[in-house]
Each structure stands twice: as C-alpha cells, then as structure tokens.
Design a protein around this motif. Sequence first.
Motif, short mmCIF file in Angstrom:
data_model
loop_
_atom_site.label_atom_id
_atom_site.label_comp_id
_atom_site.label_asym_id
_atom_site.label_seq_id
_atom_site.Cartn_x
_atom_site.Cartn_y
_atom_site.Cartn_z
N ILE B 8 4.10 4.03 9.36
CA ILE B 8 3.16 3.19 8.59
C ILE B 8 2.25 4.06 7.72
CG2 ILE B 8 3.06 1.39 10.36
CD1 ILE B 8 0.23 2.52 11.04
N ARG B 9 1.64 3.40 6.73
CA ARG B 9 0.59 4.03 5.96
C ARG B 9 -0.72 3.31 6.30
NH1 ARG B 9 1.71 6.51 1.28
NH2 ARG B 9 3.48 5.11 0.99
N ALA B 10 -1.75 4.06 6.67
CA ALA B 10 -3.06 3.46 7.00
C ALA B 10 -4.14 4.48 6.74
CB ALA B 10 -3.09 3.02 8.46
N LYS B 11 -5.27 4.00 6.23
CA LYS B 11 -6.39 4.90 5.90
C LYS B 11 -5.92 6.10 5.07
CE LYS B 11 -9.28 3.18 9.39
NZ LYS B 11 -10.68 2.90 9.48
N PHE B 39 -4.69 0.09 14.00
CA PHE B 39 -5.19 -0.25 12.66
C PHE B 39 -5.03 -1.74 12.40
CE2 PHE B 39 -3.32 4.01 12.44
CZ PHE B 39 -4.42 4.75 12.05
N ASP B 41 -5.55 -2.65 9.03
CA ASP B 41 -5.09 -2.52 7.66
C ASP B 41 -4.00 -1.48 7.60
OD1 ASP B 41 -6.11 -4.20 5.91
OD2 ASP B 41 -7.61 -2.83 5.04
N TYR B 42 -2.77 -1.91 7.38
CA TYR B 42 -1.68 -0.92 7.35
C TYR B 42 -0.49 -1.50 6.62
CZ TYR B 42 0.35 -3.90 10.93
OH TYR B 42 0.85 -4.98 11.59
N GLU B 43 0.39 -0.61 6.29
CA GLU B 43 1.60 -1.04 5.57
C GLU B 43 2.78 -0.37 6.27
OE1 GLU B 43 3.59 0.31 1.35
OE2 GLU B 43 1.48 0.68 1.74
#
Lengths: 409, 409
Positions: B8-11, B39, B41-43
């Motif tokens: 994932i991508r986060a912060k 998290f 907020d994540y993608e």
Amino acid sequence: MRGKRVRIRAKGRIFEGIALPSEDGKIVLKLDNGYNVGFYDYEIIEEEEFEVPEVKLPAVKEREGLKNVKVISTGGTIASKVDYKTGAVTSQFTAEEIVSDIPELAEICNISAELLYNILSENMRPEYWITLARRVYEAIKEGYEGVVVTHGTDTMHYSASALAFMLRTPVPVVFVGAQRSSDRPSSDAAINMICSAHTALSDLGEVAVVMHATTSDDYCHIHRGVKVRKNHTSRRDAFESVNYPPLGRVWSDGRIEWIAERFRRGERELQLFDSLEEKVALIKYFPGLTPEILEFFHDRGYRGFVIEGTGLGHVSTDWVDTVKRVAEDSLIVMTSQCLWGRVCDRVYDTGRYLLKAGVIEGEDMLPETALIKVMWLLGNFELEEARELVKKNLVGEINYRSGYEEEFE
Amino acid sequence: MRGKRVRIRAKGRIFEGIALPSEDGKIVLKLDNGYNVGFYDYEIIEEEEFEVPEVKLPAVKEREGLKNVKVISTGGTIASKVDYKTGAVTSQFTAEEIVSDIPELAEICNISAELLYNILSENMRPEYWITLARRVYEAIKEGYEGVVVTHGTDTMHYSASALAFMLRTPVPVVFVGAQRSSDRPSSDAAINMICSAHTALSDLGEVAVVMHATTSDDYCHIHRGVKVRKNHTSRRDAFESVNYPPLGRVWSDGRIEWIAERFRRGERELQLFDSLEEKVALIKYFPGLTPEILEFFHDRGYRGFVIEGTGLGHVSTDWVDTVKRVAEDSLIVMTSQCLWGRVCDRVYDTGRYLLKAGVIEGEDMLPETALIKVMWLLGNFELEEARELVKKNLVGEINYRSGYEEEFE
C-alpha cells in the motif's frame, strides 16, 4: 489570652505539654519538643492555667529593590497555625504574621497578603474557583510580579487546573501547601513557602504547584498545574507530575533549574474566562459498574462526563448503547485509571465502539484535569466547539504522541 | 487457510505486509519486521492471496521429574495470537500451542492448559471471578504444584484481589498478562509467562501477579495480589505494588529473590469462599460531587460502598448527613484517591465527623482492593461481622501503622 498546661498518664507513660483544641473526648498535647500526641484513654495528673502575654508583631516594611508578590490564602494546613503558647488555632493571615513565621520571606520580596477563604480543602467547590480566579486576575492587573495561592493539599491540583484554564497569565501563579502544619518540627510549610516566593518572581508564565520534591528538605518541584497530582496521603513529597516532567526545581536560596518546556513570563496576554459548568461528573469504572450511572447524572442535567476507564480507556462492552444515547447531547471524555500513560484507540478491541458511540479520548490528560477542562469548556463554549476544543492542547494539559510512528512501538 | 499479502501507499510511503483483521475501513499490516502499522488513508498498490500450509503442532510429552502446573486462560492479550502467516486471530489455548510459542516452558514444568473464558479484560465481572475461583480451587485439589491464570491486564489486579479473598491457597496462584501481544517484537508475553511458571513452582502460598519489573527484559516482579495496581496504560512495567513492596523478583532462569514477608507454600489450608455481593459501588469523590450519588446506589439495593476520598480520606462536609443515613444499613469504607499512603483520622478536621457518621477507614488498602473486599465480606458474612472484618488484615491487604507513636512523625 489563657493557656493550659497539663500532665497526663496514657499508655502507661507520662506526657506533659500544652493542651490543644480537640473533640470527642480526645486529648491532644503539644509536647515541649514540638510534637503533638493524642489519646482517648488518659488520666489527668495535673493541670495549670496560665496567662499568655500578647505578642505584638512588628510591622513589615517594604524594602526598596524587592519586587511585590501577592499571597492569597484559601485555607488549609499551610495557613492554619496552632499557637504554641495558647493552644488556640489562629490565623489572621496578615503579611506580618507570615513574615514573623518565615522571616526569610522578607529578604525575597515584598508581600501583600490577603485571606480570601478559610476552608478545608475537601470543601473546595467550583464556585470558589471562580472567585479565586477573579481575585488572582485583579492582582495581576494591579501589577504584582507574581501571585502565590496557599491552599490545602487535598484538592490543590484540582484548583490549580481550574485556574490554569480560567486564567491565561503572563506571570507565575503558584499554588503552595503543606503536608505538615508549621507547629510540627517536620513541617514543610516554610521551605514550600520560600520556594513558592522565588517561583513567583521567576521567568514563568503559567499556573504551577510548588511542593517538596523529596522526603528531605532539599528542594521543591515546580509542577505544571494541569499535570500534577497528590499521590500520597501524608508524605511531604506527595505531589508528582504525571505524564510530563516537573517544570523545574527550586531551592530555598532562590536557585532554579528549569527542566521542561514551559510558558515564559510575558508569553501570554492576561485573559480571564470566569465561567464553569458545575454539572460535570467524573466516573471511575470498575468491574460490575452498570451504565445506569451515566443516566443518573444525565437525568439531573449533567452534560459533561469524564470516565476513568481501565487500561487504554475501556469500560464494559455493555456500556456502548447508553454511552451512545448520552453522548448525543453531552461531552464524554475517556481517561484512564492507570493515571500514567495515554488513552488511545487500538486495533482489536471495544475501544473503537466507544469512539463510534461518541466518546472522545483524553490523550494523556489526568482524569482530574479532564474533569476541570470539561467544566471550563461547557462553561464558556457551545457543545460542538467544546467537543473540538477538548481534544486540543490549550494550556499544556495534553502532549500529543508523535503520530503514526507510535504504532511501531 | 488463506492469507493476503498487500502493498500500500500511505502517508507518502510504501508499506508491505500481511493484512490483519481490522474494521472501520482501517487497514492493519503486519510488516516483515514483525511490527504492525495501521492507516485509515491508504491506497492498495498490489495484493496477493496465498495458501497457508496447516501446521501440526507436536504433542507435548510429560517429562519425568518436572512438576505439574495448571494454566487457566481467561483471555486478554497474552492469550490472543495473531497468526503471522494468515492474519487470523486464533487461540485454542492448548498446552501444545503454549509450548510451541514458548518452548522454554517445557523445560520448567509439565503444563496442563485450559481455556476457561476468552473475554476482554474490561468485560470482567464478579460472576466470572466466582467461576474462576472454583476452577482454581479444583486444580489445587487435583494436586497441581501451582496455578497460572492468564488474564487481560486492564482488570487483572481486580481479579487477583477477588481470588485472594475467595481462596485461601497453600500453593502459588499466579496471575500473568502481557502489555504487548506475542506477535510484536517488543512483546512481554514470553518472559512474563516463563517467570510466572517459575513462581508457580516456588515457595509461595498466596495469590500473586507476575509482570515485567522494568522496561527492559530483565526480570519480573512478584506482586501481592491485593497490593498491586496497573499504573500505566501501555508500558510493560505497568504493574506496581502500592503500599507494600513486591514480594520478590523472578528471572527467566528461575532465580527468585524474595523481598517482603509472604505467605509460604503450605502455610494456609485450602479454603474456598465462593460468594460475592455484586452490588457494591466504588465512588471517586471530586470537588462538586453531591452525596446524592450514595442515594442513587442505595436506592438500587447497594449496601456496600467504597469512597475514594481526597487526601487522608475526605469528602465535602455536606456529605456527612447522607453518609450517616446510608451507613445505617450499609458498609462504607473510606480509601484515598492518592492511592499511596494511609487513610487515617486526624486531630483537626471533618474526618472525625465521617467516622461518627459510620464510615470505616480503609487504612492503607487500595480502593480497588477495598471494593473487592467489601463484595466478598457482604457475600459471606452478616453486616455487623463484615463491619468488623473490613478493618482486619485478612490476606495481606492491610498493613497497620505502628500505633500512637505515628503521631510523632
């Protein structure tokens, strides 16, 4: 004035001293070595009344070059004084009296003293905090270099918190008390008072508590008012900073060693917010406590609640529905009965259900501080705003964790 | 069983790991280094399911020469286990599972494991203590050398107190928990468990809590069950003995250093008093709290009260009348929210009015311990007898002061 000297037999021994006021058939003697003893079972061998010569205290002169400190008394052990000679409990709390007791003070500052209340600390109530905050506010406006508030130790941390929220102060406002009255050889009254005077003159711009730091007569700690707690019933070093270091150490010779980040003198403008909502409840959770307790207060018009939950901030899962109902028109803050550490949401437990139900986490606030903060918020703001502000660090009561990195611990 | 590995991508950073169970749209990853991150907020960049081979744990064989220890699980962090490979939360709590996690245990004793409950510690209730006490009683009768109870840390000290009153034990009954689950590198589960096994075999004859003594992995403290408290929300050395030293220190190699007076193995006969009165309230006093709170509980049939007063044991003077009325058919014990120190009557204050009104002083008992003691007393004795017994030291919960000499302090 007349005093009474008695000789008694008790516990198989002979004691002799000045009879002090007491009740319930108990006799209390001030022995010649300064200690007090009390007995229910005793036999008087001899007693003698005597006339006590009136003492005229010398007037205190203002000394040039010394700064002015206001000392406001609210009562408590530090202000109470049993006259060694008569046995009477007296206190006019004049500057003369204070300086006659603690002559060192006259070398430190010019004292202006005022007896605001003379109440037992356990009888402290929110309405008294309002009067006290107003009086301190006026003293600061009058130009005093700092203000010292003498206070009973039982609820001193509640009162310090109250003033920290009600008053943004550019000068030191120092609460001080004593665990042992000044008629006892082990009294901490003098050193606490001297250290508080030095603190009142220092580069501090916030409400603090100054009390013995150790069990010896070494030095005092300067505690942040919203981060301190009485953690022992009788020790002289009973007050401890929790979840924040003491702001500093202060010695009776005036030396101060600052330890932690603090508000500095002049950093904040003087402001008074003299309103408190009294109907706020602090509820300590325990296994078996049912959520009806919330409804009890809510039915009586309470709209502010601080829960002392277990561990990271828990109550039994069967509280969730009631919490949700009450939270609709109330502010509910979760703190921890652990006292040390932080309340925070976690990955695998009911904590998240409580948050969903409307509970706001008190971060690392002490339950007592959170109680006062909610009283103050509901007294000065609308509910929605209070809900936002309670999460924010306003006067040093919250230290945020560093962010998501914390989850790596 | 299937697991899921995600990237994932986060912060603004990339994280990769096994997805763990979570809720509320939060994602929680077990990173390859063993740490968890969460998290909102994540993608998701990439995800991949995989088949996890079933692991067959080897059977645990009884070793000759080793003594038998019963391990009873009630749930909590120490019993919960997130499977590193699947992300599933699992726990059968078999001896095989425990020994597979902590192989050292197999060298110390023969473990017989039993899952009694699997509840969150905050959901602990008096009725569960009764079942637990009965089960421990049976295990002792069955001849086990000692009993270990794994427990969530939130209410472990309440439960340890409950068992200390309900059970006079000739062998060690050791409560143990973990502040960090065993899937985290900083977990205290293994060392706590190992030290509790050693303690279960030791020359102890009472209910104790064994937990990390320091923030490092040095050794554990053996705390007296009725003198211990969780004093930090998250630290591994959160449990501290209050008003009594820890009974001893225990190292994972089995070394034990005894510190304080304790009940010895075999000193007391096995006895079970398996009754508790659930309707007992612990009330923390704060400035502004009105005595109606006593009536609220009293009206609901409560006849046991523990007040957490301020300082030496105070509440506002305007409580006295209500206290007197409620005390007529109730047991009211005064403790202190200072936690450390002793509640005691004094010469010059309202404390004596409270005593006259029927309040009994809790000496140096923790409020939590006093709560359990009153539950136990009202469950097993008539009111008059309970009033006498509450002042007496029954299982190490009270240390008396030395007598009138104390007034010389």
